[in-house]
Scaffold this active site. Structure first.
Site, mmCIF file in Angstrom:
data_model
loop_
_atom_site.group_PDB
_atom_site.id
_atom_site.type_symbol
_atom_site.label_atom_id
_atom_site.label_comp_id
_atom_site.label_asym_id
_atom_site.label_seq_id
_atom_site.Cartn_x
_atom_site.Cartn_y
_atom_site.Cartn_z
ATOM 1 N N LYS A 188 0.824 -10.692 5.786
ATOM 2 C CA LYS A 188 0.568 -11.588 4.654
ATOM 3 C C LYS A 188 -0.002 -10.784 3.504
ATOM 4 C CE LYS A 188 -2.734 -14.118 3.148
ATOM 5 N NZ LYS A 188 -2.469 -13.902 1.701
ATOM 6 N N GLU A 263 -11.194 -3.559 7.104
ATOM 7 C CA GLU A 263 -11.457 -2.548 6.067
ATOM 8 C C GLU A 263 -11.930 -3.332 4.848
ATOM 9 O OE1 GLU A 263 -11.107 0.484 7.072
ATOM 10 O OE2 GLU A 263 -9.972 -0.026 8.863
ATOM 11 N N CYS A 298 -11.214 0.031 -3.743
ATOM 12 C CA CYS A 298 -12.266 -0.148 -2.733
ATOM 13 C C CYS A 298 -13.269 1.005 -2.749
ATOM 14 C CB CYS A 298 -11.660 -0.312 -1.347
ATOM 15 S SG CYS A 298 -10.608 1.056 -0.864
ATOM 16 N N GLU A 393 -20.766 -5.639 -4.839
ATOM 17 C CA GLU A 393 -19.490 -5.070 -5.277
ATOM 18 C C GLU A 393 -18.971 -5.888 -6.466
ATOM 19 O OE1 GLU A 393 -15.976 -5.614 -2.789
ATOM 20 O OE2 GLU A 393 -15.372 -3.565 -3.239
#
Ligand code: NAD
Length: 489
Positions: A188, A263, A298, A393
């Site tokens: 997906k 992750e 990331c 973040e």
């Protein structure tokens, strides 16, 4: 890659994208669709099937049927390798078209996307294709009256859920080792960046991948959760945010205890010591390490920690370089910072600056007249460890700067985050560099550079940045079951 080639592809019609289930292009059973909005200009460029639970069930069933048929799972490694190599070649020969389609969907500047997306994905598929007939089973050192063999078997059906920032690259990190080891996959992509992934998966079928081995469903959280909650998915591999990762573990716990590899996000420190010989190189690395792909990376080095006695001079260098970065149309070859992925994301990133008084550069939305989602690269100084901007973040073009006193202070600040994905250290002292590598709790520590990429090295997070690894031969372990055969002689 020339500008004229890119321009000839930028308006290419996108013919109703379809999911791929059992080797066939399909719409959602309900007929539901989602608008695909281009971050370049805010226009709707396509509609994507919005898969529900029934569609996911059909994809999982197709994957299971294909797995049990043995057409792929029991094919020789050499046969699997041939198909995967052909697929890698097809991705490369269609790379520019794939890259432009991907940029129209997610806004990454093409100069980065071309290498980081189709070319990287092709390299990953080739790496695992080449690896698979070179990995051996084991004979265990038991007593002489037994023969104990350790077989490596595919786990079965793998669910893979990926984000929008590098959709093809990250999908390949999951799919390539899963397929190489003989599994079937239900993938997906993010609803914010599915177009290029669908095209890339169609190419796998052109390369001869048997039907049902690699299925793609499109949609958002509901679609992803249906994969995570399926009783017939054996392993789930995920790249995305911490919160969604957390919910996937709960989904697995409440269903069939599928193994889950995550992750997740980062808040990575880029640390510059005062003995750095080339401060200009360090400054260029810091600026590139946060602002490419508008900070939607990331491993972005989003926290600059700079030793106090060079703080002012180094910040001046950072601001000078930042002010020269070209922000704009991601399909222009000389653009260095493209668009943020969506209006919602842009607004969220801008909101992170509310009440922040020490913006040394940037901080504003720009190019609003294009209809696209652009923002100035932003440098915020005088930050403290407790500040939200330093802790959370952002996933956008914001660099925070905090000074540090000495080695111990740098380590304390670097490790203060709950995340631990990446770090950078600049110093001319080899001993100090090694001590920092040992002390920093992150999956990758760069020294005198930032953001090196190669398929040979694992990428994984410490702490709440994740529990798995993509890339390298180590990633194969996620997709195999080890089985002991114990034979009395
Ligand atoms: P996200 O977590 O919002 O979405 C990731 C994927 O999960 C998408 O496909 C989304 O549709 C799906 N999803 C959302 N809610 C779900 C649910 N409840 N159940 C199942 N699936 C669900 O992340 P994003 O905004 O697409 O990507 C940005 C995040 O990804 C950042 O945190 C970034 O750091 C992280 N990231 C990590 C790495 C890495 O290698 N560690 C690489 C790239 C991005």
């Amino acid at each position: 890659m020339h500008q004229e080639q890119i321009d000839s592809l930028r308006e290419m019609a996108i013919i109703s994208p379809q999911m791929i289930i059992g080797g066939r292009g399909v719409a959602a059973i309900s007929g539901a669709v989602l608008d695909v909005v281009s971050p370049i200009n805010g226009q709707v460029i396509a509609q994507l099937p919005n898969a529900g639970v029934c569609d996911v069930d059909a994809a999982v069933k197709a994957a299971r049927t294909a797995f049990e048929s043995g057409a792929w799972s029991k094919a020789t490694p050499a046969a699997r390798k041939t198909v995967l190599l052909k697929w890698a070649g097809l991705i490369e020969s269609n790379a520019l078209e794939l890259a432009v389609l991907g940029v129209r969907d997610n806004g990454t500047e093409i100069s980065m996307a071309f290498k980081a997306e189709p070319m990287s994905a092709a390299g990953t598929v080739r790496y695992y294709a080449e690896a698979i007939d070179k990995v051996y089973g084991e004979i265990a050192p038991t007593g002489l009256d037994t023969l104990a063999l350790i077989h490596r078997e595919p786990v079965g059906v793998v669910g893979a859920i990926v984000p929008w920032n590098f959709p093809m690259m990250i999908a390949a990190w999951k799919i390539a080792p899963a397929l190489a080891t003989g599994n079937s996959v239900v993938l997906k992509p993010s609803e914010m960046a599915s177009l290029s992934v669908l095209r890339m998966i169609a190419l796998a079928h052109e390369a001869g991948l048997p039907d049902g081995v690699l299925n793609v469903v499109t949609g958002g959280a509901v679609t992803g959760q249906a994969i995570a909650r399926s009783m017939d998915v054996d392993a789930l591999v995920f790249t995305g945010s911490v919160n969604v990762g957390r919910s996937l573990m709960q989904d697995a716990a409440q269903t069939n205890l599928k193994r889950v590899f995550l992750e997740l996000g980062g808040k990575s420190p880029h640390i510059v010591f005062d003995d750095t010989t080339d401060l200009d190189a360090a400054a260029a690395s810091v600026v590139g390490g946060i602002f490419r792909n508008a900070g939607q990376v990331c491993v972005a080095g989003s926290r600059l920690l700079v030793q106090r006695d060079i703080h002012d001079i180094f910040v001046d260098k950072i601001i000078e370089l930042t002010s020269k970065m070209r922000v704009g149309d991601p399909l222009q070859l000389d653009t260095q910072i493209g668009a943020l992925n969506s209006k919602v994301h842009l607004d969220r990133v801008l909101a992170m600056l509310d009440g922040v008084s020490s913006i040394a550069y940037g901080g504003k939305q720009i190019l609003a007249d294009t209809g696209g989602f652009y923002m100035q690269p932003t440098v915020v100084t005088q930050m403290d460890l407790g500040d939200k901007l330093v802790r959370e973040e952002v996933f956008g073009p914001i660099l925070t700067v905090t000074p540090f006193m000495d080695e111990a202070d740098a380590i304390r600040q670097a490790n203060s985050s709950e995340l631990g994905l990446s770090a950078g250290v600049w110093t001319s002292n080899l001993g100090l560099a090694h001590r920092m590598i040992a002390a920093i709790r992150a999956g990758v520590v760069h020294v005198n550079t930032y953001g090196g990429v190669d398929n040979t090295v694992p990428l994984g997070g410490f702490k709440q940045s994740g529990n798995g690894h993509d890339k390298s031969l180590h990633a194969l372990d996620k997709f195999i079951n080890k089985k002991t055969a114990w034979i009395k002689l």
